[in-house]
Write a protein that holds these residues in place. Structure first.
Motif, PDB file in Angstrom:
ATOM      1  N   MET A   1      -4.827  -3.550   0.515  1.00 16.03           N
ATOM      2  CA  MET A   1      -3.760  -3.229  -0.425  1.00 16.03           C
ATOM      3  C   MET A   1      -4.051  -1.902  -1.108  1.00 16.03           C
ATOM      4  N   GLU A   2      -3.048  -1.036  -1.181  1.00 19.06           N
ATOM      5  CA  GLU A   2      -3.186   0.230  -1.885  1.00 19.06           C
ATOM      6  C   GLU A   2      -3.107  -0.018  -3.390  1.00 19.06           C
ATOM      7  N   ARG A   3      -3.913   0.739  -4.143  1.00 20.35           N
ATOM      8  CA  ARG A   3      -3.909   0.626  -5.601  1.00 20.35           C
ATOM      9  C   ARG A   3      -3.640   2.003  -6.190  1.00 20.35           C
ATOM     10  N   TRP A   4      -2.576   2.120  -6.976  1.00 20.82           N
ATOM     11  CA  TRP A   4      -2.197   3.400  -7.558  1.00 20.82           C
ATOM     12  C   TRP A   4      -2.130   3.278  -9.075  1.00 20.82           C
ATOM     13  N   ARG A   5      -2.485   4.376  -9.746  1.00 14.33           N
ATOM     14  CA  ARG A   5      -2.275   4.450 -11.205  1.00 14.33           C
ATOM     15  C   ARG A   5      -1.387   5.649 -11.486  1.00 14.33           C
ATOM     16  N   GLY A   6      -0.215   5.386 -11.995  1.00 10.50           N
ATOM     17  CA  GLY A   6       0.744   6.438 -12.278  1.00 10.50           C
ATOM     18  C   GLY A   6       1.633   6.711 -11.083  1.00 10.50           C
ATOM     19  N   ILE A   7       2.870   7.096 -11.356  1.00 11.54           N
ATOM     20  CA  ILE A   7       3.820   7.321 -10.270  1.00 11.54           C
ATOM     21  C   ILE A   7       3.439   8.534  -9.432  1.00 11.54           C
ATOM     22  N   ASP A   8       2.648   9.443 -10.019  1.00  8.36           N
ATOM     23  CA  ASP A   8       2.211  10.611  -9.249  1.00  8.36           C
ATOM     24  C   ASP A   8       1.224  10.234  -8.153  1.00  8.36           C
ATOM     25  N   SER A   9       0.665   9.023  -8.233  1.00  7.07           N
ATOM     26  CA  SER A   9      -0.304   8.588  -7.227  1.00  7.07           C
ATOM     27  C   SER A   9       0.357   7.962  -6.001  1.00  7.07           C
ATOM     28  N   VAL A  10       1.655   7.712  -6.080  1.00  7.32           N
ATOM     29  CA  VAL A  10       2.360   7.117  -4.942  1.00  7.32           C
ATOM     30  C   VAL A  10       2.429   8.160  -3.821  1.00  7.32           C
ATOM     31  N   PRO A  11       1.957   7.830  -2.623  1.00  8.29           N
ATOM     32  CA  PRO A  11       1.968   8.801  -1.517  1.00  8.29           C
ATOM     33  C   PRO A  11       3.376   9.299  -1.231  1.00  8.29           C
ATOM     34  N   SER A  12       3.494  10.594  -0.949  1.00  5.93           N
ATOM     35  CA  SER A  12       4.810  11.190  -0.706  1.00  5.93           C
ATOM     36  C   SER A  12       5.498  10.578   0.510  1.00  5.93           C
ATOM     37  N   GLY A  13       4.714  10.076   1.457  1.00  5.96           N
ATOM     38  CA  GLY A  13       5.299   9.497   2.658  1.00  5.96           C
ATOM     39  C   GLY A  13       5.539   8.007   2.585  1.00  5.96           C
ATOM     40  N   TRP A  14       5.393   7.447   1.389  1.00  4.84           N
ATOM     41  CA  TRP A  14       5.604   6.000   1.232  1.00  4.84           C
ATOM     42  C   TRP A  14       7.055   5.661   1.558  1.00  4.84           C
ATOM     43  N   GLY A  15       7.244   4.805   2.526  1.00  7.96           N
ATOM     44  CA  GLY A  15       8.595   4.484   2.974  1.00  7.96           C
ATOM     45  C   GLY A  15       9.330   3.554   2.030  1.00  7.96           C
ATOM     46  N   ARG A  16      10.499   3.079   2.460  1.00 15.75           N
ATOM     47  CA  ARG A  16      11.280   2.168   1.631  1.00 15.75           C
ATOM     48  C   ARG A  16      10.506   0.874   1.425  1.00 15.75           C
ATOM     49  N   SER A  17      10.677   0.299   0.266  1.00 15.98           N
ATOM     50  CA  SER A  17       9.861  -0.871  -0.063  1.00 15.98           C
ATOM     51  C   SER A  17      10.663  -1.906  -0.846  1.00 15.98           C
ATOM     52  N   VAL A  18      10.127  -3.111  -0.846  1.00 15.32           N
ATOM     53  CA  VAL A  18      10.646  -4.187  -1.686  1.00 15.32           C
ATOM     54  C   VAL A  18       9.753  -4.216  -2.920  1.00 15.32           C
ATOM     55  N   VAL A  19      10.358  -4.058  -4.085  1.00 12.69           N
ATOM     56  CA  VAL A  19       9.608  -3.867  -5.324  1.00 12.69           C
ATOM     57  C   VAL A  19       9.804  -5.067  -6.247  1.00 12.69           C
ATOM     58  N   THR A  20       8.709  -5.503  -6.862  1.00 13.41           N
ATOM     59  CA  THR A  20       8.821  -6.475  -7.949  1.00 13.41           C
ATOM     60  C   THR A  20       8.112  -5.893  -9.158  1.00 13.41           C
ATOM     61  N   ILE A  21       8.693  -6.082 -10.331  1.00 12.84           N
ATOM     62  CA  ILE A  21       8.217  -5.429 -11.553  1.00 12.84           C
ATOM     63  C   ILE A  21       7.941  -6.451 -12.640  1.00 12.84           C
ATOM     64  N   GLY A  22       6.857  -6.241 -13.376  1.00 14.48           N
ATOM     65  CA  GLY A  22       6.548  -7.090 -14.520  1.00 14.48           C
ATOM     66  C   GLY A  22       5.161  -6.779 -15.043  1.00 14.48           C
ATOM     67  N   VAL A  23       4.816  -7.340 -16.187  1.00  9.73           N
ATOM     68  CA  VAL A  23       3.451  -7.185 -16.694  1.00  9.73           C
ATOM     69  C   VAL A  23       2.497  -8.002 -15.832  1.00  9.73           C
ATOM     70  N   PHE A  24       2.955  -9.167 -15.384  1.00 13.18           N
ATOM     71  CA  PHE A  24       2.182 -10.033 -14.486  1.00 13.18           C
ATOM     72  C   PHE A  24       0.818 -10.434 -15.065  1.00 13.18           C
ATOM     73  N   ASP A  25       0.721 -10.529 -16.392  1.00 16.93           N
ATOM     74  CA  ASP A  25      -0.551 -10.948 -16.974  1.00 16.93           C
ATOM     75  C   ASP A  25      -0.832 -12.396 -16.606  1.00 16.93           C
ATOM     76  N   GLY A  26      -1.955 -12.638 -15.968  1.00 17.45           N
ATOM     77  CA  GLY A  26      -2.321 -13.977 -15.527  1.00 17.45           C
ATOM     78  C   GLY A  26      -1.978 -14.230 -14.072  1.00 17.45           C
ATOM     79  N   VAL A  27      -1.012 -13.472 -13.527  1.00 18.41           N
ATOM     80  CA  VAL A  27      -0.518 -13.732 -12.165  1.00 18.41           C
ATOM     81  C   VAL A  27      -0.386 -15.255 -12.000  1.00 18.41           C
ATOM     82  N   HIS A  28       0.384 -15.852 -12.916  1.00 26.96           N
ATOM     83  CA  HIS A  28       0.532 -17.305 -12.936  1.00 26.96           C
ATOM     84  C   HIS A  28       1.491 -17.772 -11.843  1.00 26.96           C
ATOM     85  N   ARG A  29       1.787 -19.050 -11.829  1.00 25.60           N
ATOM     86  CA  ARG A  29       2.589 -19.627 -10.734  1.00 25.60           C
ATOM     87  C   ARG A  29       3.989 -19.024 -10.669  1.00 25.60           C
TER      88      ARG A  29
END
Length: 307
Positions: A1-29
């Motif tokens: 898995m790729e790990r990025w910090r900041g939007i500037d770290s996203v590779p320029s060639g990163w293709g279309r993606s399915v995105v999920t957004i949240g704080v995700f603290d706990g990564v609970h059920r």
């Protein structure tokens, strides 16, 4: 898995993606439902799956001093997301500039221009943009405008209870580790570095690893717990004390783990402490002997509970 910090770290060639957004603290059920759905949709469409989170917690910037107790460190969060099969984990620093973004600006700059979102998967209670004015309906409207689909999921358990980090924090505050584990999908864990303490446990015949945790860590209610001590790929049974050692007039709250049947020097190591069961509250004893007697009982009860 790729790990990025900041939007500037996203590779320029990163293709279309399915995105999920949240704080995700706990990564609970509930979080796992969202991430699993994003991964599944990405696989169906032959796209990347990207999990987006924020650091620090948005509440800290919006209301300084209100940072909620953290159920996971950022590194632990990334590890848990990786286990779910996501292709990328993107941490966006939550700044004043980001907080001022209007929903349309956020959708265009972050979701479309940077992450090339084809589908965005969020919880039905998702909010975003300046003063959280954007909601699921707003996101759907923007998706129609900018060319991405939106899925909203109800984060419910089979009993009709909504999974939430707030609920899990309340369980941990009360020392109800079974309820916390049921919502998390695993025992609650704190991570930290083993540091030197006052060595009182060693003098009593119960040498403990004193674990220094990061600021804001969600530490359970004072008491004694049965749980696990993790170091590297080892997971060892332990009796765990949380509190300020009232028998010795202590003032500083500590997390100390007595690892059963292992005699090693853990100082300086990064470890995890998992809380499975609360044995009792923190008590003050009149002298050393009754304390040692109780500690022996705690160790035996830990053996019984952990098998």
């Amino acid at each position: 898995m790729e790990r990025w910090r900041g939007i500037d770290s996203v590779p320029s060639g990163w293709g279309r993606s399915v995105v999920t957004i949240g704080v995700f603290d706990g990564v609970h059920r509930g979080h796992r439902q969202l991430i699993a759905r994003a991964v599944a949709v990405a696989e169906e469409r032959g796209l990347h799956s990207t999990v987006v989170t924020f650091d620090p917690h948005p509440a800290e910037l919006v209301r300084p001093g209100s940072h909620p107790a953290a159920l996971t460190t950022l590194e632990r969060r990334a590890d848990l997301v990786s286990e779910l099969g996501a292709d990328a984990f993107c941490v966006i620093p939550f700044t004043a500039e980001l907080a001022r973004m209007e929903p349309a600006e956020f959708a265009h700059e972050i979701l479309v221009d940077t992450l090339h979102a084809a589908v965005v998967v969020v919880g039905t209670n998702f909010t975003f943009g300046y003063k959280a004015v954007g909601d699921l309906d707003t996101l759907r409207e923007l998706g129609s405008r900018f060319g991405f689909g939106v899925e909203g999921l109800d984060l419910m358990s089979g009993a009709g209870v909504t999974f939430s980090s707030t609920y899990i924090r309340s369980c941990i505050d009360a020392g109800d580790m079974e309820a916390a584990a049921a919502a998390l999908g695993r025992p609650h864990r704190v991570d930290g570095v083993v540091v030197h303490g006052d060595k009182r446990g060693r003098e009593l015949g119960f040498p403990t690893a004193n674990v220094s945790c990061a600021e804001h860590t969600a530490i359970p209610a004072d008491g004694v717990y049965a749980g696990w001590f993790t170091i590297g790929d080892r997971r060892l049974p332990a009796a765990i004390s949380v509190g300020s050692n009232p028998t010795f007039s202590g003032r500083v709250r500590t997390v100390e783990a007595f690892v059963l049947d292992v005699h090693e020097d853990f100082y300086g190591h990064e470890v995890g402490v998992e809380f499975a069961h609360r044995l009792r509250g923190m008590e003050r004893y009149d002298g050393i002997e009754p304390l040692i007697e109780q500690m022996n009982k705690d160790v035996e009860r830990t053996r019984e509970l952990l098998g």
